[in-house]
Design a protein around this motif. Sequence first.
Motif, PDB file in Angstrom:
ATOM      1  N   TYR A 195       1.933  15.469  -0.722  1.00  0.00           N
ATOM      2  CA  TYR A 195       1.025  14.634   0.068  1.00  0.00           C
ATOM      3  C   TYR A 195       1.186  14.992   1.540  1.00  0.00           C
ATOM      4  N   THR A 196       0.107  14.829   2.286  1.00  0.00           N
ATOM      5  CA  THR A 196       0.183  15.109   3.728  1.00  0.00           C
ATOM      6  C   THR A 196       0.117  13.838   4.564  1.00  0.00           C
ATOM      7  N   SER A 197      -0.156  12.722   3.945  1.00  0.00           N
ATOM      8  CA  SER A 197      -0.282  11.461   4.667  1.00  0.00           C
ATOM      9  C   SER A 197       0.725  10.441   4.127  1.00  0.00           C
ATOM     10  N   ALA A 198       1.480   9.840   5.025  1.00  0.00           N
ATOM     11  CA  ALA A 198       2.440   8.800   4.637  1.00  0.00           C
ATOM     12  C   ALA A 198       1.711   7.628   3.978  1.00  0.00           C
ATOM     13  N   ALA A 199       0.526   7.314   4.468  1.00  0.00           N
ATOM     14  CA  ALA A 199      -0.253   6.205   3.891  1.00  0.00           C
ATOM     15  C   ALA A 199      -0.648   6.520   2.448  1.00  0.00           C
ATOM     16  N   ASP A 200      -0.994   7.771   2.168  1.00  0.00           N
ATOM     17  CA  ASP A 200      -1.357   8.155   0.798  1.00  0.00           C
ATOM     18  C   ASP A 200      -0.149   8.066  -0.141  1.00  0.00           C
ATOM     19  N   VAL A 201       1.017   8.477   0.338  1.00  0.00           N
ATOM     20  CA  VAL A 201       2.238   8.370  -0.464  1.00  0.00           C
ATOM     21  C   VAL A 201       2.525   6.904  -0.750  1.00  0.00           C
ATOM     22  N   TRP A 202       2.435   6.092   0.300  1.00  0.00           N
ATOM     23  CA  TRP A 202       2.715   4.656   0.162  1.00  0.00           C
ATOM     24  C   TRP A 202       1.779   4.027  -0.876  1.00  0.00           C
ATOM     25  N   ALA A 203       0.497   4.358  -0.787  1.00  0.00           N
ATOM     26  CA  ALA A 203      -0.489   3.812  -1.724  1.00  0.00           C
ATOM     27  C   ALA A 203      -0.204   4.284  -3.150  1.00  0.00           C
ATOM     28  N   ASP A 204       0.161   5.555  -3.301  1.00  0.00           N
ATOM     29  CA  ASP A 204       0.472   6.087  -4.630  1.00  0.00           C
ATOM     30  C   ASP A 204       1.682   5.375  -5.240  1.00  0.00           C
ATOM     31  N   LEU A 205       2.736   5.202  -4.457  1.00  0.00           N
ATOM     32  CA  LEU A 205       3.930   4.523  -4.967  1.00  0.00           C
ATOM     33  C   LEU A 205       3.621   3.077  -5.333  1.00  0.00           C
ATOM     34  N   CYS A 206       2.807   2.432  -4.529  1.00  0.00           N
ATOM     35  CA  CYS A 206       2.402   1.053  -4.818  1.00  0.00           C
ATOM     36  C   CYS A 206       1.610   1.001  -6.121  1.00  0.00           C
ATOM     37  N   ASP A 207       0.645   1.903  -6.264  1.00  0.00           N
ATOM     38  CA  ASP A 207      -0.173   1.932  -7.486  1.00  0.00           C
ATOM     39  C   ASP A 207       0.674   2.160  -8.731  1.00  0.00           C
ATOM     40  N   ARG A 208       1.640   3.058  -8.614  1.00  0.00           N
ATOM     41  CA  ARG A 208       2.457   3.399  -9.780  1.00  0.00           C
ATOM     42  C   ARG A 208       3.503   2.351 -10.127  1.00  0.00           C
ATOM     43  N   PHE A 209       4.165   1.826  -9.116  1.00  0.00           N
ATOM     44  CA  PHE A 209       5.350   1.033  -9.401  1.00  0.00           C
ATOM     45  C   PHE A 209       5.193  -0.474  -9.202  1.00  0.00           C
ATOM     46  N   SER A 210       4.105  -0.909  -8.603  1.00  0.00           N
ATOM     47  CA  SER A 210       3.918  -2.357  -8.502  1.00  0.00           C
ATOM     48  C   SER A 210       3.153  -2.881  -9.712  1.00  0.00           C
ATOM     49  N   GLN A 211       2.720  -1.968 -10.577  1.00  0.00           N
ATOM     50  CA  GLN A 211       2.069  -2.375 -11.825  1.00  0.00           C
ATOM     51  C   GLN A 211       3.104  -3.025 -12.721  1.00  0.00           C
ATOM     52  N   GLY A 212       2.652  -3.842 -13.598  1.00  0.00           N
ATOM     53  CA  GLY A 212       3.583  -4.469 -14.521  1.00  0.00           C
ATOM     54  C   GLY A 212       4.391  -5.580 -13.894  1.00  0.00           C
ATOM     55  N   ASN A 213       3.905  -6.118 -12.783  1.00  0.00           N
ATOM     56  CA  ASN A 213       4.623  -7.211 -12.135  1.00  0.00           C
ATOM     57  C   ASN A 213       4.776  -8.404 -13.063  1.00  0.00           C
ATOM     58  N   ASP A 214       3.778  -8.633 -13.928  1.00  0.00           N
ATOM     59  CA  ASP A 214       3.856  -9.785 -14.824  1.00  0.00           C
ATOM     60  C   ASP A 214       5.081  -9.704 -15.719  1.00  0.00           C
ATOM     61  N   SER A 215       5.359  -8.517 -16.238  1.00  0.00           N
ATOM     62  CA  SER A 215       6.533  -8.391 -17.104  1.00  0.00           C
ATOM     63  C   SER A 215       7.819  -8.544 -16.297  1.00  0.00           C
TER      64      SER A 215
END
Length: 192
Positions: free
Chosen positions: A94-114
């Motif tokens: 990735y070339t943008s810190a914001a894009d990395v941040w968004a990707d990590l959020c999308d991947r790892f904040s999923q499944g919050n209910d469990s």
Amino acid sequence: MATNLSNPFLLHPSDQPGNILVFKTLQGDNYNIWSRAMRISLSAKNKLGLVDETIDPAAEIDKQFALWQRCNDMVLAWILNSVHEDIASSISYYTSAADVWADLCDRFSQGNDSHVYQIKREIVDRRQEQQSISVYYTKLKALWDELTSYHKPPTCTCGGLKKINERDEKESVMQFLMGLNESYVAVRGKSC
């Protein structure tokens, strides 16, 4: 000439690409805690805007572009240093810190209910046993705080929020009392 410390493009001489901003690396299952720690660290360094997109990327023809690029690359390095090597390999291009941040959020904040379920289950199962009251309370409070971090606070101007907070506080007291060992049975009886 005075240095403008509020300038998000200012890098302190101690700001190095090899710096590690958080104690625990992102493993995947600790995203919420990791994200909070990173946000605090980036905010302290006045770089949070590079990941939450409150600082717009400069256009390449803009005279601010070189400054933005340098800070963006520094934040990218800090993020790469704070994630497990398997995760780092998936975000290293990735070339943008914001894009990395968004990707990590999308991947790892999923499944919050469990995860919320697991935290609630741990709260219900938490017992004092042989721990001191202080240790028992501290562990329980950490679970309550983590649980709270998964819920965005509602906005309210009617005063109903105060009642909700009072109810939640009473619920926490009950959970605490239910986990006390038998030597506190008299306290439990009086408080309930």
